[in-house]
Enzyme design. Structure first.
Site: not given
Ligand code: NAP
Length: 250
Positions: A142, A155
């Site tokens: 990410s 996350y």
């Protein structure tokens, strides 16, 4: 011929999160490049199965427990005879102020995004070594493998860690001909970002910072995925490749 190096003809790939979004796009691209695909999802990947036909085998598994890892690789070998490629794509995100963030939202994200991804990589690597001839592992990282983000502490922890572990595994397994790399997508239009895209202010904010001026799509990831799964990337080890419309460069 250079284009032959990008072919996945006859290769067998395991792709997690095969029912939707980026995982479904990767399954489609791999099949187009000639691979057989074992798609892992916790509910049936009906649409993906329709797209891919006989080249697709759906394995139903809940990746919140890493105990499923060995079974997924074993089922793939039993259906297609071998495994050449693993894509750790399944993932989830929980948004909440860090002051109020719950242990449950911490553990659920870390378990799928990091722990099961690691043990699936371990299980795939053992199979690659048993077969001989190497293999390819790609994890979907990410922008938050590089940046902090806001209200997404678990996350960010998982995606920063997957980038680090990608380097660790590459260091240990390159000697077996196993390439371990990751792809860091930018802001892509999938279920994962639906809440963000519906928040007009946040969405405009994000778009104004993307040099390409648009959200990415699952198709945008396909070239990088096929490259890292193919012999065209045989000397690429431990790297996390951004596919982000230029976001990280800003
Ligand atoms: P998505 O549409 O929400 O897909 C996530 C996939 O993970 C779904 O197939 C989901 O299954 C699966 N999954 C989640 N928890 C699972 C579990 N316990 N067991 C089995 N499968 C599980 O989102 P996406 O955007 O395609 O995300 C794919 C990957 O890209 C994720 O790792 C995500 O973090 C990463 N990523 C996405 C973006 C983006 O902008 N979209 C950006 C950077 C990174 P269900 O459908 O059953 O929930």
């Amino acid at each position: 011929m250079i284009l032959d190096k990008f072919s996945l003809k006859g290769k067998v790939a395991v792709v997690t999160g095969s029912n939707t979004g980026l995982g479904q796009g990767i399954c489609r691209a791999f099949a187009e490049a000639g691979a057989y695909v074992a798609g892992v999802s916790r509910r049936p990947s009906t649409e993906t199965a329709q797209m891919l036909g006989a080249d697709f085998h759906n394995i139903i598994a809940d990746l919140s427990s890493s105990a499923v890892a060995d079974g997924i690789i074993a089922q793939t070998v039993s259906r297609f005879g071998r495994v050449d490629i693993l894509v750790n794509n399944a993932g989830l995100i929980k948004r909440c102020d860090s002051l109020d963030f719950s242990e449950e939202d911490w553990d659920s994200v870390l378990n799928v995004n990091l722990k099961t991804a690691f043990f699936l990589s371990q299980s795939a690597a053992k199979q690659f070594i048993k077969q001989g001839g190497g293999g390819k592992i790609i994890s979907i990282a990410s922008m938050l493998s590089y940046q902090g983000g806001v209200r997404v502490p678990s996350y960010t922890a998982s995606k920063s860690a997957i980038r680090g572990v990608t380097m660790t595994l590459a260091n240990e397994w390159a000697r077996y001909g196993i390439n371990v790399n990751a792809i860091a997508p930018g802001y892509m239009a999938t279920n994962n970002t639906e809440a963000l895209r519906q928040d007009e202010e946040r969405s405009a904010d994000i778009l104004s910072r993307i040099p390409a001026g648009r959200w990415g799509t699952p198709e945008d990831l396909e070239g990088a995925a096929v490259f890292l799964a193919s012999s065209a990337s045989d000397y690429v080890n431990g790297f996390t490749l951004a596919v982000d419309g230029g976001w990280l460069g800003r």
